[in-house]
Scaffold this motif. Structure first.
Motif, short mmCIF file in Angstrom:
data_model
loop_
_atom_site.label_atom_id
_atom_site.label_comp_id
_atom_site.label_asym_id
_atom_site.label_seq_id
_atom_site.Cartn_x
_atom_site.Cartn_y
_atom_site.Cartn_z
N VAL A 82 64.33 -13.92 157.80
CA VAL A 82 63.11 -14.74 157.89
C VAL A 82 62.41 -14.84 156.54
O VAL A 82 61.92 -15.89 156.15
N ALA A 83 62.39 -13.72 155.80
CA ALA A 83 61.73 -13.72 154.49
C ALA A 83 62.40 -14.71 153.54
O ALA A 83 61.73 -15.37 152.74
N GLU A 84 63.72 -14.83 153.64
CA GLU A 84 64.46 -15.71 152.72
C GLU A 84 64.64 -17.12 153.25
O GLU A 84 64.72 -18.07 152.47
N ALA A 85 64.71 -17.26 154.57
CA ALA A 85 65.02 -18.57 155.14
C ALA A 85 63.85 -19.23 155.86
O ALA A 85 63.90 -20.42 156.16
N GLY A 86 62.80 -18.46 156.13
CA GLY A 86 61.68 -19.02 156.87
C GLY A 86 61.86 -18.89 158.37
O GLY A 86 62.87 -18.37 158.85
N HIS A 87 60.87 -19.39 159.13
CA HIS A 87 60.95 -19.35 160.58
C HIS A 87 61.72 -20.56 161.10
O HIS A 87 61.98 -21.51 160.37
N PHE A 88 62.05 -20.52 162.40
CA PHE A 88 62.98 -21.49 162.95
C PHE A 88 62.39 -22.21 164.16
O PHE A 88 61.61 -21.65 164.92
#
Length: 227
Positions: A82-88
């Motif tokens: 989540v820190a690298e890709a963000g929320h979904f």
């Protein structure tokens, strides 16, 4: 990136498409192999951004935007994703939760990876399926296999109520449950029994659950992740 080859991880789960949102937005495909299902959705214009989490995440198809390899049951690993890709907007858990020691805790953490109103789509095998119960009851046989309902790596088993309960944790609210009956003969037998024997012919439960709590991610964090 690799070309698709004929193996388990190449399977496009079109049977689950019917319970997915019309537009999936940013997708986290948990246990998604090389990304066959998510890439198919992206090519059809239903997904915008694909992130794969799998042990073979170093060998994904063209169309996958990010991939992570790690232990799904390690909270620090999902936090890093989540820190690298963000929320979904959408999380896919297709035939993966039954492989985990504590799928309940993993579902709790996956909900925290969703934006408000985001969805988790899961496919969960039915322990009542005739392909498992039939040989066990009639012949006393319980022969594990490399894949399928008797996959030797399955360590958790669910009936329908348990599968729905798993996907109803915390702020998750189940919106849709489909009993997947895989063969015409099973559908016919179920109909002839007026549904009484249907539970023996259901291979999997396809479940869509929505994050009804606003605390998982803010719209601003979503916009930042999409930038």
């Amino acid at each position: 990136m690799v070309e698709a080859v004929e193996q388990y991880h190449d399977l496009v789960r079109r049977d689950v498409f019917e319970v997915m949102p019309a537009h999936l937005g940013r997708v986290l495909d948990v246990g998604g192999g090389i990304g066959a299902t998510s890439v198919a959705l992206k090519r059809e214009g239903r997904a915008d951004h694909i992130v794969i989490v799998d042990q073979v995440a170093d060998q994904v198809l063209d169309g996958v935007d990010m991939a992570f390899a790690g232990n799904l049951e390690d909270p620090a690993f999902l936090a890093r994703v989540v820190a690298e890709a963000g929320h979904f907007d959408t999380i896919l858990c297709l035939d993966v939760l039954e492989h985990l020691r504590d799928p309940w805790s993993v579902v709790d953490q996956l909900r925290q990876c969703l934006v408000p109103g985001g969805t988790i789509v899961s496919s969960i095998p039915n322990v009542n399926f005739i392909g498992l119960v039939g040989p066990l009851v009639l012949r006393g046989r319980y022969e594990l296999a490399d894949a399928g309902i008797l996959d030797r790596t399955h360590i958790r088993w669910f009936v329908k109520d348990g599968a729905v309960e798993l996907m109803s944790r915390g702020g998750l609210r189940v919106e849709c449950v489909v009993d997947r009956v895989p063969r015409f003969k099973y559908r016919l037998l179920s109909a002839l029994s007026f549904g009484v024997l249907k539970r023996f012919f259901v291979l999997q439960f396809l479940i869509r659950a929505r994050n009804s709590e606003a605390g998982a991610a803010s719209e601003s964090s979503r916009a930042t992740a999409s930038a």
